[in-house]
Each structure stands twice: as structure tokens, then as C-alpha cells.
Design a protein around this motif. Structure first.
Motif, mmCIF file in Angstrom:
data_model
loop_
_atom_site.group_PDB
_atom_site.id
_atom_site.type_symbol
_atom_site.label_atom_id
_atom_site.label_comp_id
_atom_site.label_asym_id
_atom_site.label_seq_id
_atom_site.Cartn_x
_atom_site.Cartn_y
_atom_site.Cartn_z
ATOM 1 N N ASP A 1 115.255 7.016 88.218
ATOM 2 C CA ASP A 1 114.786 7.497 86.168
ATOM 3 C C ASP A 1 113.886 6.608 86.209
ATOM 4 O O ASP A 1 113.192 7.165 84.741
ATOM 5 C CB ASP A 1 116.135 6.938 85.105
ATOM 6 C CG ASP A 1 117.337 8.474 85.561
ATOM 7 O OD1 ASP A 1 117.489 9.058 86.014
ATOM 8 O OD2 ASP A 1 118.168 7.938 85.194
ATOM 9 N N LEU A 2 113.575 5.415 86.897
ATOM 10 C CA LEU A 2 112.312 4.576 86.979
ATOM 11 C C LEU A 2 111.147 5.283 87.410
ATOM 12 O O LEU A 2 110.005 4.601 87.134
ATOM 13 C CB LEU A 2 112.826 3.676 87.242
ATOM 14 C CG LEU A 2 113.091 2.699 86.340
ATOM 15 C CD1 LEU A 2 113.713 1.107 86.893
ATOM 16 C CD2 LEU A 2 113.330 1.978 84.776
ATOM 17 N N GLY A 3 111.236 6.263 87.611
ATOM 18 C CA GLY A 3 110.333 7.301 88.821
ATOM 19 C C GLY A 3 110.429 6.569 90.316
ATOM 20 O O GLY A 3 108.583 6.738 91.156
ATOM 21 N N VAL A 4 110.692 5.731 91.142
ATOM 22 C CA VAL A 4 110.926 5.378 91.872
ATOM 23 C C VAL A 4 111.625 6.218 93.022
ATOM 24 O O VAL A 4 113.109 6.041 92.826
ATOM 25 C CB VAL A 4 111.669 4.076 91.830
ATOM 26 C CG1 VAL A 4 111.920 3.108 92.980
ATOM 27 C CG2 VAL A 4 110.914 3.009 91.004
ATOM 28 N N GLU A 5 111.526 5.863 94.445
ATOM 29 C CA GLU A 5 111.501 6.759 95.214
ATOM 30 C C GLU A 5 112.068 5.290 96.204
ATOM 31 O O GLU A 5 111.416 4.244 96.278
ATOM 32 C CB GLU A 5 111.215 7.781 96.017
ATOM 33 C CG GLU A 5 111.570 8.232 97.363
ATOM 34 C CD GLU A 5 112.946 9.095 97.017
ATOM 35 O OE1 GLU A 5 113.975 8.275 97.518
ATOM 36 O OE2 GLU A 5 112.886 9.735 95.950
ATOM 37 N N VAL A 6 112.969 5.516 97.353
ATOM 38 C CA VAL A 6 113.644 4.615 98.057
ATOM 39 C C VAL A 6 113.957 5.176 99.692
ATOM 40 O O VAL A 6 113.592 6.310 99.819
ATOM 41 C CB VAL A 6 114.947 4.201 97.660
ATOM 42 C CG1 VAL A 6 116.113 3.390 98.719
ATOM 43 C CG2 VAL A 6 115.218 3.800 96.080
ATOM 44 N N ASP B 1 103.452 0.251 93.787
ATOM 45 C CA ASP B 1 102.925 0.853 92.982
ATOM 46 C C ASP B 1 102.457 2.394 93.747
ATOM 47 O O ASP B 1 102.485 2.496 94.456
ATOM 48 C CB ASP B 1 102.091 0.057 92.099
ATOM 49 C CG ASP B 1 100.803 0.156 92.883
ATOM 50 O OD1 ASP B 1 100.110 1.006 93.743
ATOM 51 O OD2 ASP B 1 99.714 -0.435 92.413
ATOM 52 N N PRO B 2 102.682 2.549 92.841
ATOM 53 C CA PRO B 2 101.417 4.207 93.309
ATOM 54 C C PRO B 2 99.876 4.535 93.596
ATOM 55 O O PRO B 2 100.007 5.708 94.178
ATOM 56 C CB PRO B 2 101.103 5.328 91.305
ATOM 57 C CG PRO B 2 102.373 4.016 90.313
ATOM 58 C CD PRO B 2 102.394 3.027 91.485
ATOM 59 N N ASP B 3 99.423 3.598 93.611
ATOM 60 C CA ASP B 3 98.492 3.278 93.895
ATOM 61 C C ASP B 3 98.873 3.295 95.599
ATOM 62 O O ASP B 3 98.032 2.774 96.407
ATOM 63 C CB ASP B 3 96.939 2.321 93.591
ATOM 64 C CG ASP B 3 97.093 2.804 92.074
ATOM 65 O OD1 ASP B 3 96.624 3.878 92.378
ATOM 66 O OD2 ASP B 3 97.009 2.197 91.482
ATOM 67 N N GLY B 4 99.727 2.659 96.322
ATOM 68 C CA GLY B 4 100.366 2.020 97.377
ATOM 69 C C GLY B 4 99.193 0.731 97.604
ATOM 70 O O GLY B 4 99.990 -0.133 98.992
ATOM 71 N N MET C 1 104.389 7.018 100.136
ATOM 72 C CA MET C 1 104.918 6.478 98.787
ATOM 73 C C MET C 1 103.778 5.753 97.906
ATOM 74 O O MET C 1 104.021 4.927 96.961
ATOM 75 C CB MET C 1 104.713 5.248 99.751
ATOM 76 C CG MET C 1 105.881 4.727 100.907
ATOM 77 S SD MET C 1 106.163 3.689 102.047
ATOM 78 C CE MET C 1 107.611 4.156 103.435
ATOM 79 N N LYS C 2 102.900 7.196 97.537
ATOM 80 C CA LYS C 2 101.895 7.177 96.694
ATOM 81 C C LYS C 2 102.241 7.796 95.939
ATOM 82 O O LYS C 2 102.952 9.038 96.300
ATOM 83 C CB LYS C 2 100.501 6.736 97.674
ATOM 84 C CG LYS C 2 99.694 5.885 98.627
ATOM 85 C CD LYS C 2 99.060 5.842 99.177
ATOM 86 C CE LYS C 2 98.246 4.494 100.124
ATOM 87 N NZ LYS C 2 97.239 5.239 100.754
ATOM 88 N N GLY C 3 101.872 8.002 94.659
ATOM 89 C CA GLY C 3 101.769 8.478 93.032
ATOM 90 C C GLY C 3 102.601 8.147 92.699
ATOM 91 O O GLY C 3 103.323 9.152 91.879
ATOM 92 N N GLN C 4 103.447 7.627 93.596
ATOM 93 C CA GLN C 4 104.832 7.430 93.015
ATOM 94 C C GLN C 4 105.376 5.748 92.633
ATOM 95 O O GLN C 4 104.374 5.171 93.915
ATOM 96 C CB GLN C 4 105.947 8.197 93.318
ATOM 97 C CG GLN C 4 106.454 7.889 94.625
ATOM 98 C CD GLN C 4 107.113 8.522 95.875
ATOM 99 O OE1 GLN C 4 107.638 9.422 94.512
ATOM 100 N NE2 GLN C 4 107.849 7.809 96.325
ATOM 101 N N TRP C 5 105.865 5.399 92.221
ATOM 102 C CA TRP C 5 106.780 3.992 92.796
ATOM 103 C C TRP C 5 108.036 4.549 93.631
ATOM 104 O O TRP C 5 108.620 5.357 93.756
ATOM 105 C CB TRP C 5 107.339 3.010 91.525
ATOM 106 C CG TRP C 5 106.562 2.818 90.507
ATOM 107 C CD1 TRP C 5 105.854 3.440 89.534
ATOM 108 C CD2 TRP C 5 105.601 1.503 89.933
ATOM 109 N NE1 TRP C 5 105.411 2.783 88.580
ATOM 110 C CE2 TRP C 5 105.093 1.549 88.959
ATOM 111 C CE3 TRP C 5 106.033 0.128 91.176
ATOM 112 C CZ2 TRP C 5 103.626 0.674 88.896
ATOM 113 C CZ3 TRP C 5 105.076 -0.405 90.507
ATOM 114 C CH2 TRP C 5 104.664 -0.710 89.260
ATOM 115 N N SER C 6 107.418 3.128 95.292
ATOM 116 C CA SER C 6 108.822 2.877 96.321
ATOM 117 C C SER C 6 108.617 2.413 95.813
ATOM 118 O O SER C 6 108.395 0.714 96.417
ATOM 119 C CB SER C 6 107.505 2.775 96.659
ATOM 120 O OG SER C 6 107.316 4.810 97.435
#
Length: 189
Positions: free
Chosen positions: A65-70, A128-131, A31-36
Motif C-alpha cells: 500500500d506504501l508502494g514498496v516491493e519486498v 528509494d525509487p532512484d536505487g 529495485m528502481k522506480g519504486q520503493w524496495s
């Protein structure tokens, strides 16, 4: 105690990857390095839960498309997730990862575990990408969520991250006016 502004805690679990039909190991590092978006729900093979997860799937392409993983999470096992995926019209549409949390570790980490029932509450978290948890919403069992509301929240969170010193007012939408907090604004809004 609020989780906003706090880093997600360490965990390791097995998940069902609905997108490719495989079991995978997953940790907080995924869950880090991307939006989740992490979406907790009470249980598989229930009533409100499939409507929410299907609604989340309906927003999945936009979120990607927003760079989010679910990630969806319940205290069921990854085997139960697969069985539900194989037997439910709504759940068979899912393409995102379904995390099994039978140890209840992740649900406790996010403070959504109903200890008496042993089930997760309806919690949604934007990370956020920083967790770091940037937004959280927890609903009572009988109140389903609307996944479309995540889109503007994520866009706002991404804007604020990329534009230090600016904040997004209520009902902000992409391209809308933002605010720069300062003494000049005090009492003038």
C-alpha cells in the motif's frame, strides 16, 4: 563503509516468485522506480529465518500500500527457495520475491556476506525509487528482526523525499511534526 546515500550495485540473479510460483530473472533495475525493502537472511531451512520472513509477510500488504516491493535474499539457490516454500508452513505464506544469491554477489554488494560461513547476515535495506539506500540495519545471527518497524521508517523516508528541507525527528509518525534544519534551531532542541 556505509551504504547510506549510495546507489545499489549492479547484479543479476534468479529468484523464486512466491506470489505466483515461478522462477524469474531479477536485476538491480527491478529495485528502481519504486520503493524496495531488501531483507537478507543466513539460510533456508533454518530457525530464526522463517520467523522473520513470515513476520515480513505479515507486513507485506501494508508495504505494498506504501508502494514498496519486498525482496528476501540468501545465498541459497532459487530451487532451494521453492523447496522451502513447498515444505514450510511459515514460508508457504510468502507472496514476495525470494532471490537466490549462490554467487554471493548481492550479499557482497550490500556488505552483509559472512565470508567465512559463506552466508548472508541479517541485513535489511530500504531503497528509494532512484536505487539509493536510505536505511540499513544489520543484526547478529541470533537476533530476529521486527518487520513492523519498517512501516514508520519508510513513511519517514517517503516524507523527507517529498518534502525537501524537512526532516523527521525520533519516533516520528505520519502526520507528526517535522523539523526544518536552520540556524534558528541550533541549541534549541
Amino acid at each position: 563503509m556505509s551504504l547510506i546515500g549510495k546507489e545499489i550495485q549492479t547484479f543479476k540473479a534468479t529468484a523464486y516468485n512466491s506470489g505466483n510460483g515461478e522462477f524469474i530473472d531479477i536485476t538491480d533495475e527491478n529495485m528502481k522506480g519504486q520503493w524496495s525493502v531488501v531483507c537478507f537472511y543466513p539460510a533456508d531451512f533454518t530457525f530464526v529465518c522463517p520467523t522473520e520472513l513470515e513476520d515480513l509477510q505479515n507486513q507485506y500488504a501494508t508495504l505494498k500500500d506504501l508502494g514498496v516491493e519486498v525482496y528476501s535474499v540468501s545465498t541459497d539457490t532459487h530451487f532451494t527457495h521453492k523447496a522451502w516454500h513447498d515444505h514450510s508452513d511459515a514460508i508457504s505464506k510468502l507472496e514476495y520475491i525470494m532471490i537466490g544469491d549462490p554467487s554471493q554477489t548481492i550479499s557482497r554488494n550490500f556488505d552483509v556476506l559472512d565470508e567465512e560461513a559463506g552466508l548472508a547476515q541479517r541485513g535489511t535495506f530500504i531503497i528509494d525509487p532512484d536505487g539509493i539506500v536510505q536505511a540499513a540495519e544489520i543484526n547478529a545471527d541470533g537476533i530476529g528482526r521486527d518487520a513492523s518497524t519498517l512501516i514508520d521508517k519508510i513513511k519517514a523516508a517517503q516524507y523527507v523525499r517529498n518534502n525537501p528541507g524537512e526532516v523527521c525527528p525520533a519516533k516520528w509518525q505520519e502526520g507528526g511534526e517535522t523539523l526544518k534544519p536552520s540556524l534558528d534551531l541550533v541549541g534549541k532542541i
